[in-house]
Design a protein around this motif. Structure first.
Motif, mmCIF file in Angstrom:
data_model
loop_
_atom_site.group_PDB
_atom_site.id
_atom_site.type_symbol
_atom_site.label_atom_id
_atom_site.label_comp_id
_atom_site.label_asym_id
_atom_site.label_seq_id
_atom_site.Cartn_x
_atom_site.Cartn_y
_atom_site.Cartn_z
ATOM 1 N N SER A 123 22.160 42.540 23.688
ATOM 2 C CA SER A 123 22.866 41.371 23.110
ATOM 3 C C SER A 123 24.366 41.455 23.390
ATOM 4 C CB SER A 123 22.626 41.288 21.590
ATOM 5 O OG SER A 123 21.264 41.038 21.317
ATOM 6 N N THR A 124 24.673 41.796 24.614
ATOM 7 C CA THR A 124 26.067 42.020 24.978
ATOM 8 C C THR A 124 26.414 41.271 26.265
ATOM 9 O OG1 THR A 124 26.060 44.200 23.928
ATOM 10 C CG2 THR A 124 27.805 43.765 25.521
ATOM 11 N N VAL A 125 27.588 40.685 26.265
ATOM 12 C CA VAL A 125 28.121 40.048 27.463
ATOM 13 C C VAL A 125 29.410 40.771 27.835
ATOM 14 C CG1 VAL A 125 29.372 38.278 26.154
ATOM 15 C CG2 VAL A 125 28.780 37.861 28.562
ATOM 16 N N TYR A 126 29.620 40.902 29.127
ATOM 17 C CA TYR A 126 30.756 41.646 29.646
ATOM 18 C C TYR A 126 31.617 40.743 30.536
ATOM 19 C CZ TYR A 126 27.753 45.597 28.380
ATOM 20 O OH TYR A 126 26.952 46.481 27.711
ATOM 21 N N LEU A 127 32.873 41.103 30.635
ATOM 22 C CA LEU A 127 33.768 40.455 31.581
ATOM 23 C C LEU A 127 34.545 41.557 32.291
ATOM 24 C CD1 LEU A 127 34.940 37.765 32.670
ATOM 25 C CD2 LEU A 127 36.795 38.053 31.005
ATOM 26 N N ARG A 128 34.293 41.688 33.571
ATOM 27 C CA ARG A 128 35.001 42.645 34.402
ATOM 28 C C ARG A 128 36.148 41.900 35.086
ATOM 29 N NH1 ARG A 128 36.199 48.011 35.439
ATOM 30 N NH2 ARG A 128 36.648 48.303 37.673
ATOM 31 N N MET A 129 37.353 42.406 34.918
ATOM 32 C CA MET A 129 38.536 41.786 35.517
ATOM 33 C C MET A 129 39.171 42.781 36.476
ATOM 34 S SD MET A 129 39.181 38.687 34.196
ATOM 35 C CE MET A 129 40.962 38.493 34.245
ATOM 36 N N ASN A 130 39.427 42.342 37.698
ATOM 37 C CA ASN A 130 40.045 43.180 38.716
ATOM 38 C C ASN A 130 41.401 42.606 39.126
ATOM 39 O OD1 ASN A 130 37.683 44.880 38.975
ATOM 40 N ND2 ASN A 130 36.742 43.218 40.144
ATOM 41 N N ASN A 131 42.204 43.468 39.741
ATOM 42 C CA ASN A 131 43.503 43.047 40.270
ATOM 43 C C ASN A 131 44.292 42.263 39.220
ATOM 44 O OD1 ASN A 131 45.544 42.808 42.185
ATOM 45 N ND2 ASN A 131 44.651 40.977 43.116
ATOM 46 N N LEU A 132 44.427 42.865 38.066
ATOM 47 C CA LEU A 132 45.095 42.184 36.955
ATOM 48 C C LEU A 132 46.565 41.968 37.248
ATOM 49 C CD1 LEU A 132 43.252 44.125 34.175
ATOM 50 C CD2 LEU A 132 43.305 41.637 34.352
ATOM 51 N N THR A 133 47.080 40.861 36.767
ATOM 52 C CA THR A 133 48.501 40.519 36.877
ATOM 53 C C THR A 133 49.050 40.288 35.474
ATOM 54 O OG1 THR A 133 48.331 38.107 36.946
ATOM 55 C CG2 THR A 133 47.868 39.290 38.997
ATOM 56 N N PRO A 134 50.378 40.241 35.351
ATOM 57 C CA PRO A 134 50.945 39.950 34.025
ATOM 58 C C PRO A 134 50.455 38.617 33.442
ATOM 59 C CG PRO A 134 52.623 40.865 35.436
ATOM 60 C CD PRO A 134 51.409 40.651 36.303
ATOM 61 N N GLU A 135 50.045 37.687 34.314
ATOM 62 C CA GLU A 135 49.528 36.396 33.821
ATOM 63 C C GLU A 135 48.169 36.533 33.156
ATOM 64 O OE1 GLU A 135 52.869 35.935 35.794
ATOM 65 O OE2 GLU A 135 51.123 36.676 36.914
ATOM 66 N N ASP A 136 47.535 37.659 33.309
ATOM 67 C CA ASP A 136 46.252 37.910 32.649
ATOM 68 C C ASP A 136 46.438 38.506 31.256
ATOM 69 O OD1 ASP A 136 45.153 38.981 35.847
ATOM 70 O OD2 ASP A 136 44.541 37.125 34.849
ATOM 71 N N GLU A 137 47.663 38.824 30.904
ATOM 72 C CA GLU A 137 47.907 39.383 29.582
ATOM 73 C C GLU A 137 47.600 38.317 28.530
ATOM 74 O OE1 GLU A 137 51.140 42.151 28.896
ATOM 75 O OE2 GLU A 137 51.892 40.793 27.342
ATOM 76 N N ALA A 138 46.699 38.645 27.628
ATOM 77 C CA ALA A 138 46.206 37.650 26.673
ATOM 78 C C ALA A 138 45.297 38.328 25.656
ATOM 79 C CB ALA A 138 45.425 36.558 27.399
ATOM 80 N N VAL A 139 44.977 37.580 24.625
ATOM 81 C CA VAL A 139 43.865 37.955 23.751
ATOM 82 C C VAL A 139 42.619 37.276 24.308
ATOM 83 C CG1 VAL A 139 42.920 37.909 21.427
ATOM 84 C CG2 VAL A 139 45.388 38.143 21.754
ATOM 85 N N TYR A 140 41.593 38.046 24.545
ATOM 86 C CA TYR A 140 40.353 37.545 25.122
ATOM 87 C C TYR A 140 39.309 37.394 24.024
ATOM 88 C CZ TYR A 140 42.194 38.052 29.801
ATOM 89 O OH TYR A 140 42.949 37.897 30.945
ATOM 90 N N TYR A 141 38.678 36.219 24.004
ATOM 91 C CA TYR A 141 37.712 35.878 22.962
ATOM 92 C C TYR A 141 36.341 35.611 23.576
ATOM 93 C CZ TYR A 141 41.820 34.954 20.037
ATOM 94 O OH TYR A 141 43.000 35.051 19.342
ATOM 95 N N CYS A 142 35.344 36.039 22.872
ATOM 96 C CA CYS A 142 33.962 35.734 23.195
ATOM 97 C C CYS A 142 33.536 34.495 22.386
ATOM 98 C CB CYS A 142 33.122 36.951 22.805
ATOM 99 S SG CYS A 142 31.376 36.825 23.163
ATOM 100 N N ASN A 143 32.717 33.665 22.974
ATOM 101 C CA ASN A 143 32.313 32.412 22.318
ATOM 102 C C ASN A 143 30.868 32.088 22.615
ATOM 103 O OD1 ASN A 143 32.061 29.244 23.296
ATOM 104 N ND2 ASN A 143 32.811 29.492 21.201
ATOM 105 N N VAL A 144 30.203 31.576 21.593
ATOM 106 C CA VAL A 144 28.893 30.958 21.753
ATOM 107 C C VAL A 144 28.820 29.817 20.758
ATOM 108 C CG1 VAL A 144 27.764 32.594 20.184
ATOM 109 C CG2 VAL A 144 26.391 31.290 21.825
ATOM 110 N N GLY A 145 28.599 28.619 21.250
ATOM 111 C CA GLY A 145 28.554 27.459 20.372
ATOM 112 C C GLY A 145 29.833 27.342 19.563
ATOM 113 N N ASP A 146 29.664 27.302 18.234
ATOM 114 C CA ASP A 146 30.814 27.175 17.339
ATOM 115 C C ASP A 146 31.370 28.514 16.866
ATOM 116 O OD1 ASP A 146 29.285 24.304 15.731
ATOM 117 O OD2 ASP A 146 30.660 24.401 17.434
ATOM 118 N N TRP A 147 30.811 29.610 17.373
ATOM 119 C CA TRP A 147 31.189 30.929 16.894
ATOM 120 C C TRP A 147 32.124 31.634 17.862
ATOM 121 C CZ3 TRP A 147 26.026 29.292 16.387
ATOM 122 C CH2 TRP A 147 25.630 29.060 15.060
#
Length: 112
Positions: free
Chosen positions: A77-101
């Motif tokens: 029951s897990t989803v992943y996000l692999r991010m490569n070649n990160l830049t300062p523009e990728d600096e953020a809070v990352y949120y997981c979402n499904v429907g209204d949650w």
């Protein structure tokens, strides 16, 4: 009650990589489309990537296309996000979402 718990945020140097995780509770996970969003400083929350239920069709925003890979492990029951070649523009809070949650978010910092 659906609960989403993200993890994996970290401090990364430009050009680096990381993998974010989101574990879902109280959800028929295998039948759900899962999404990642992010909110950069002083910006609105924006969609980053989605993965459908099987056959796991993936879509990405233009900002991360070619640098990100979203995948899921239904047995966990897990989803992943692999991010490569990160830049300062990728600096953020990352949120997981499904429907209204939404999850609580995981912070990614990108700087030397």
């Amino acid at each position: 009650q659906v609960r989403l718990v993200e993890s994996g945020g970290d401090l990364v140097q430009p050009g680096g990589s990381l993998t974010l995780s989101c574990k879902a509770f109280g959800l028929a996970f295998s039948g759900s489309e899962m999404k990642w969003y992010r909110q950069r400083p002083r910006k609105a929350r924006e969609w980053v990537a989605s993965i459908s239920k099987r056959p796991s069709i993936r879509t990405y925003s233009d900002a991360v296309k070619g640098r990100a890979f979203i995948y899921r492990e239904d047995a966990e029951s897990t989803v992943y996000l692999r991010m490569n070649n990160l830049t300062p523009e990728d600096e953020a809070v990352y949120y997981c979402n499904v429907g209204d949650w939404w999850g609580q978010g995981t912070q990614v910092f990108v700087f030397e």
